[in-house]
Design a protein around this motif. Sequence first.
Motif, PDB file in Angstrom:
ATOM      1  N   SER A   1     -62.345  22.188  20.427  1.00  0.00           N
ATOM      2  CA  SER A   1     -62.864  21.647  21.677  1.00  0.00           C
ATOM      3  C   SER A   1     -62.643  22.684  22.779  1.00  0.00           C
ATOM      4  CB  SER A   1     -62.146  20.335  22.035  1.00  0.00           C
ATOM      5  OG  SER A   1     -60.750  20.559  22.153  1.00  0.00           O
ATOM      6  N   PRO A   2     -63.467  22.666  23.814  1.00  0.00           N
ATOM      7  CA  PRO A   2     -63.338  23.665  24.882  1.00  0.00           C
ATOM      8  C   PRO A   2     -62.199  23.324  25.847  1.00  0.00           C
ATOM      9  CG  PRO A   2     -65.165  22.201  25.345  1.00  0.00           C
ATOM     10  CD  PRO A   2     -64.638  21.799  23.990  1.00  0.00           C
ATOM     11  N   THR A   3     -60.983  23.433  25.366  1.00  0.00           N
ATOM     12  CA  THR A   3     -59.819  23.112  26.198  1.00  0.00           C
ATOM     13  C   THR A   3     -58.845  24.285  26.231  1.00  0.00           C
ATOM     14  OG1 THR A   3     -58.835  22.003  24.263  1.00  0.00           O
ATOM     15  CG2 THR A   3     -59.970  20.615  25.877  1.00  0.00           C
TER      16      THR A   3
ATOM     17  N   TYR B   1     -59.750  27.622  28.002  1.00  0.00           N
ATOM     18  CA  TYR B   1     -61.195  27.822  27.885  1.00  0.00           C
ATOM     19  C   TYR B   1     -61.777  28.314  29.206  1.00  0.00           C
ATOM     20  CZ  TYR B   1     -66.147  26.511  27.623  1.00  0.00           C
ATOM     21  OH  TYR B   1     -67.513  26.513  27.670  1.00  0.00           O
TER      22      TYR B   1
ATOM     23  N   LYS C   1     -65.488  29.875  29.155  1.00  0.00           N
ATOM     24  CA  LYS C   1     -66.935  29.672  29.107  1.00  0.00           C
ATOM     25  C   LYS C   1     -67.426  29.757  27.673  1.00  0.00           C
ATOM     26  CE  LYS C   1     -67.890  34.594  29.860  1.00  0.00           C
ATOM     27  NZ  LYS C   1     -68.570  35.588  30.720  1.00  0.00           N
ATOM     28  N   SER C   2     -68.649  29.268  27.455  1.00  0.00           N
ATOM     29  CA  SER C   2     -69.308  29.390  26.158  1.00  0.00           C
ATOM     30  C   SER C   2     -70.232  30.594  26.178  1.00  0.00           C
ATOM     31  CB  SER C   2     -70.114  28.129  25.834  1.00  0.00           C
ATOM     32  OG  SER C   2     -69.269  26.998  25.763  1.00  0.00           O
TER      33      SER C   2
ATOM     34  N   TYR D   1     -66.561  30.249  22.003  1.00  0.00           N
ATOM     35  CA  TYR D   1     -65.832  29.817  23.187  1.00  0.00           C
ATOM     36  C   TYR D   1     -64.941  30.992  23.610  1.00  0.00           C
ATOM     37  CZ  TYR D   1     -66.892  24.831  22.351  1.00  0.00           C
ATOM     38  OH  TYR D   1     -67.521  23.626  22.178  1.00  0.00           O
TER      39      TYR D   1
ATOM     40  N   PHE E   1     -61.644  32.181  25.538  1.00  0.00           N
ATOM     41  CA  PHE E   1     -60.359  31.728  26.048  1.00  0.00           C
ATOM     42  C   PHE E   1     -59.665  32.894  26.747  1.00  0.00           C
ATOM     43  CE2 PHE E   1     -61.413  28.944  22.544  1.00  0.00           C
ATOM     44  CZ  PHE E   1     -61.062  27.683  23.012  1.00  0.00           C
TER      45      PHE E   1
ATOM     46  N   PRO F   1     -66.276  28.163  17.541  1.00  0.00           N
ATOM     47  CA  PRO F   1     -65.610  26.848  17.596  1.00  0.00           C
ATOM     48  C   PRO F   1     -65.757  26.027  16.325  1.00  0.00           C
ATOM     49  CG  PRO F   1     -67.600  26.861  18.941  1.00  0.00           C
ATOM     50  CD  PRO F   1     -67.363  28.276  18.526  1.00  0.00           C
TER      51      PRO F   1
END
Length: 498
Positions: free
Chosen positions: A265-267, A284, A286-287, A296, A298, A373
């Motif tokens: 997950s984008p966390t 996170y 950006k994608s 993703y 990080f 991801p």
Amino acid sequence: MGSARRRASVGLGLAGAACALLGVSLLLVGPRIVKQQVIKNVRIDPSSISFKMWKDIPVPFYMSMYFFEVLNPNQVLQGAKPVLHQHGPYVYREFRYKTNITFHDNDTVSFLEYRKLFFQPELSNGREDDYIVVPNILMMGAAVMMENLPTFVKILLSGALAGLKQEAFMNRTVGEIMWGYEDPLIDAINAIVPGMIPFKGKFGLFAEFNNSNSGLFTVNTGMKNISEVHMVDSWNGLKEVNYWRSHGCNMINGTAGEMWPPFMSPTSLDFYSPDACRSMRLVYEKSGKFQGVPTYRFVAPKTLFANGTDYPPNEGFCPCMQSGIQNVSSCRLNAPMFISHPHFYNADPSLLDAVEGLHPNKDQHGLFLDVHPLTGIPMNCSIKLQLNLYIKQVSGIIQTGRIKPVVLPLLWFAESGSIEGSVLKQFYTNLVLIPSLLDYLQYICLGLSIPLIISAAVLMAMSQRPPHHPTTQSKPSPSETTPLLHDSAALSQDDAEA
């Protein structure tokens, strides 16, 4: 004609129904198939696609070293601000491989990972025999470590330093600073304060880094629970380290920093770094995409090296100074060493103001990880850290002059690597292209089913209509025409007789 339409209608209807059924099936079953393939291929198992990648990392890693030369050492001894000049990069090709791989009954595997570095002159801006003026790390570190000892001990050390012609700054080659040099000061310090420096022979900042392992990691294989794959169970047999002053700071969190559990997950993501002696959390940002692979990104939060005042959870890493640097003396033989981002990026401005020659910016000095991801496998990364030495005047040790307290950058390095070549192609085909094709195929089938079914319905409706015949003009009946013809014939006969 009607039967032909009915046959076409049935054919189109069957084709539409088949497309709809296939589309719905892919919609319901497709994600499950992809998920099962991901689980099968990312767990630590000799039969998985990623196992060979995990065992012998095929990604070309490079370590780029940058050294800070002190341009005004004599003035610094008199209390002036250090003026620094950056040299480099000095680039090393890094090879990583795992040994002693042992699987256990509790869904874990243990291993030792070794690193070998080879200098790459063609990629470097300099040679290992370049001379650079840097602080005398051993002497200045020992001076600060002995600051609170009795005065006579410090005077004794100062005399020994004078006899050995030791000074606060030294002119050494890059290779010596990296891999070590013979220094009689080691034996002298151990004679005066036994055990202060628990090693003999050469001293170098990376003397024990090359061809060495990062400790015994035991991690989860994910065979029973894929959400735990690569998560560290223990390091050197420890569930937590004992370097720091709080349970939270001593915890070993996340993975070993190579791969993460899939379906991210984008966390945030966590990993334990033996080099930093602590667990680190990236957040996170950006994608994006790397060579067509979704990722993703990080990055390090500003709180990573914040002090306990600015970020209370970091209180356990203290004694602290300004935010932006972390004291690692407790895991570095009590030497006054600090780690930070390069050029004091994201650090307290006072650290930057204490020296000249630093120019922090995010693109050059911020670390990042680009992770796929779906699988938790890094596609592209650059981990950057700076090593700093705290130096100051120490009463009783005349070699320290009148140096003002300063956290002085020694060097910074970037460990960078990205998946490429045949590894990238195999990864893209199996874990990106095929799942994408299945995803597109389900919508194509559903989209085709609609016009096919509509066409079938139209043809069926047309085939049900009654036959249509064109109208013709009616002929007059004999009863109507015969008298007229008869009268006309009679009239013609009378005219002839007359």
